[in-house]
Design an enzyme around this catalytic site. Structure first.
Site, PDB file in Angstrom:
ATOM      1  N   ALA A  11       0.803  -1.224   0.000  1.00  0.00           N
ATOM      2  CA  ALA A  11       0.000   0.000   0.000  1.00  0.00           C
ATOM      3  C   ALA A  11       0.831   1.268   0.000  1.00  0.00           C
ATOM      4  O   ALA A  11       0.302   2.350  -0.243  1.00  0.00           O
ATOM      5  CB  ALA A  11      -0.936   0.013   1.214  1.00  0.00           C
ATOM      6  N   ARG A  16      10.837   7.778  -1.694  1.00  0.00           N
ATOM      7  CA  ARG A  16      12.233   7.898  -2.127  1.00  0.00           C
ATOM      8  C   ARG A  16      12.457   7.456  -3.577  1.00  0.00           C
ATOM      9  O   ARG A  16      13.531   7.683  -4.128  1.00  0.00           O
ATOM     10  CB  ARG A  16      13.127   7.082  -1.184  1.00  0.00           C
ATOM     11  CG  ARG A  16      13.393   7.778   0.140  1.00  0.00           C
ATOM     12  CD  ARG A  16      14.265   6.947   1.040  1.00  0.00           C
ATOM     13  NE  ARG A  16      13.510   5.906   1.732  1.00  0.00           N
ATOM     14  CZ  ARG A  16      14.047   4.965   2.475  1.00  0.00           C
ATOM     15  NH1 ARG A  16      15.369   4.900   2.617  1.00  0.00           N
ATOM     16  NH2 ARG A  16      13.287   4.068   3.081  1.00  0.00           N
ATOM     17  N   THR A  79       2.247  -1.069   9.434  1.00  0.00           N
ATOM     18  CA  THR A  79       2.124  -2.459   8.989  1.00  0.00           C
ATOM     19  C   THR A  79       1.046  -3.211   9.755  1.00  0.00           C
ATOM     20  O   THR A  79       0.349  -4.059   9.185  1.00  0.00           O
ATOM     21  CB  THR A  79       3.473  -3.172   9.163  1.00  0.00           C
ATOM     22  OG1 THR A  79       3.951  -2.965  10.506  1.00  0.00           O
ATOM     23  CG2 THR A  79       4.501  -2.630   8.179  1.00  0.00           C
TER      24      THR A  79
END
Length: 460
Positions: A11, A16, A79
């Site tokens: 998800a 970066r 998470t």
């Protein structure tokens, strides 16, 4: 493994990467990152796979297709929060394998071993770990005197002794569902990010003295996650090395593995030789005894036994057995070469079928053309297939001979055994066995000087 479900966390945005595309859809070795994870899970024998999507959800769903179950995490709150979204989709599965969608180097054998150890030891939680020479940045695995996992300490919270531990948490877990779902309900976002972490589930299991095990990956490279373009390139290089090594061990000769790029989806038969600068991509299948390259790109192609392809680009094409292609040929989608066809230098073929034993040696364009068996196409031949609005077919029947520098204006048919004289522009069908000439009459002017030539032209 009908009682096991895999949940892939996919998800995140991946800031970066500096990309509009979701991180898990960036590609290496013929698959996007999350496809490599899903392939490993499937090869490990886990049929039910749930993908948790969020950033770019519809793009991820469209890229992966309908064979997976999708769960939406609208807010990315960690998470633990992501895994909790999958509870309903997981159904009654007894064991939940949790993976990250940006870890493309996982091997199926490693996942199978993780599951086996989890069951054999009757663990509540089993963590896949790795032993690194430099564990900086990772959470450390803390073990008790019996070797059981006593907890996970994050880098920022570790003391000097704990920082010296080289066994790290990879973020890949096996959970028994009976413990997992109640523990997820107990999680609190007590951290700077305000997120719910799966590592806290491990902490809850340890505090309740449940059996928490750890299994170390045999190869630390497997746990490499991709967070930026440099790591993407590194993972790609590792995958290519694995692919090339596996092919060489199976009987394929790769002259220079460092400059040979083969997707994970490609299949190659033994005794094939691959020269430097070759790219084999997509669903390409190479039969045994072929010679490919140098400087060749084949994408979604089939190449028959014993064929040779040199300095060629071929896309969505079929090359039959015993063919010779190149150098400097371009086979566009829909090209089919039957057995023993020769396609030479500076030839472009598109959406055409070339019959067995036919030759297209050089400097030719064939588009929307059907060529029979034993046909010779002279240099500079062009099938004029486009009238500005529509594409038209050309048919050249068995045994025909097309002279050099001919233009075949489609729709047109050249019959079996017919001959087209060099330099002809053919606009009408040529009957079988006949010869067609369609060119201006040659005029020779006598005299050596331009002046005398002009005078003769005036008199004429």
């Amino acid at each position: 493994m009908a009682d096991t479900v895999a949940v892939i966390l996919a998800a995140g945005q991946g800031k970066r990467m500096h990309s509009r595309r979701p991180k898990v859809l960036h590609r290496i070795a013929g698959r996007c990152l999350v496809e490599h994870v899903l392939a490993a899970v499937g090869e490990a024998g886990i049929e039910k796979q749930i993908v948790v999507i969020g950033h770019g959800a519809e793009e991820v769903r469209e890229a992966l297709g309908p064979e997976y179950t999708y769960v939406l995490q609208e807010q990315q709150l960690g998470t633990g929060h992501a895994l909790a979204r999958a509870r309903e989709a997981a159904g009654t599965a007894a064991t939940v394998l949790v993976l990250c969608g940006d870890t493309p180097l996982l091997r199926p054998a490693t996942l199978a071993r993780l599951l086996k150890e989890h069951r054999d030891r009757q663990a509540a939680v089993t963590i896949l770990t790795a032993v690194l020479d430099d564990p900086t940045g990772y959470g450390r695995i803390i073990r008790d005197g019996q070797g059981m996992v006593a907890g996970i300490v994050e880098e920022r919270d570790a003391n000097p002794v704990e920082k010296a531990i080289r066994e790290i948490n990879t973020g890949i877990y096996c959970f028994e569902a009976a413990y997992l779902w109640p523990f997820l309900e107990q999680l609190q976002p007590n951290n700077d990010q305000g997120e719910y972490y799966l590592t806290d589930v491990v902490g809850l299991a340890c505090r309740e003295n449940l059996p928490v095990q750890a299994v170390a990956a045999g190869d630390p490279e497997e746990i490499l996650g991709v967070n930026d373009r440099a790591q993407l390139a590194k993972a790609g290089a590792i995958l290519r090395r694995r692919i090339n090594m596996g092919l060489m061990q199976a009987g394929v000769t790769i002259i220079d593995p460092e400059t040979t790029y083969i997707d994970a989806t490609v299949r190659i038969g033994p005794d094939t030789i691959i020269y430097p600068g070759t790219f084999l991509e997509g669903n390409t299948i190479i039969e045994e005894g072929c010679s490919l390259g140098p400087g060749t790109t084949l994408r979604d192609c089939q190449v028959g036994k014993g064929s040779q392809v040199i300095h060629t680009v071929a896309l969505e094409s079929e090359i039959g057995p015993g063919c010779q292609v190149g150098p400097f040929a371009y086979l566009r989608p829909g090209t089919v070469l039957d057995a023993r066809v020769k396609v030479g230098d500076f030839v472009e073929i598109k959406a055409s079928r070339i019959g067995a034993g036919s030759k297209v040696p050089h400097l030719t364009y064939l588009g929307d053309t059907t060529v029979g068996t034993g046909v010779n196409i002279g240099a500079g031949t062009i099938t004029c297939n486009y009238d500005g609005e529509k594409k038209w077919p050309t048919v050249i029947e068995d045994g025909a001979f097309i002279g050099s520098n001919s233009n075949l204006v489609a729709p047109v048919r050249v019959g079996a055994g017919a001959l087209v004289g060099a330099g002809s522009t053919i606009t009408e069908d040529v009957p079988a066995g006949s010869m067609a000439l369609a060119r201006g009459r040659q005029v020779n002017l006598s005299g050596r000087s331009k002046k005398s030539s002009e005078k003769r032209q005036e008199k004429g």
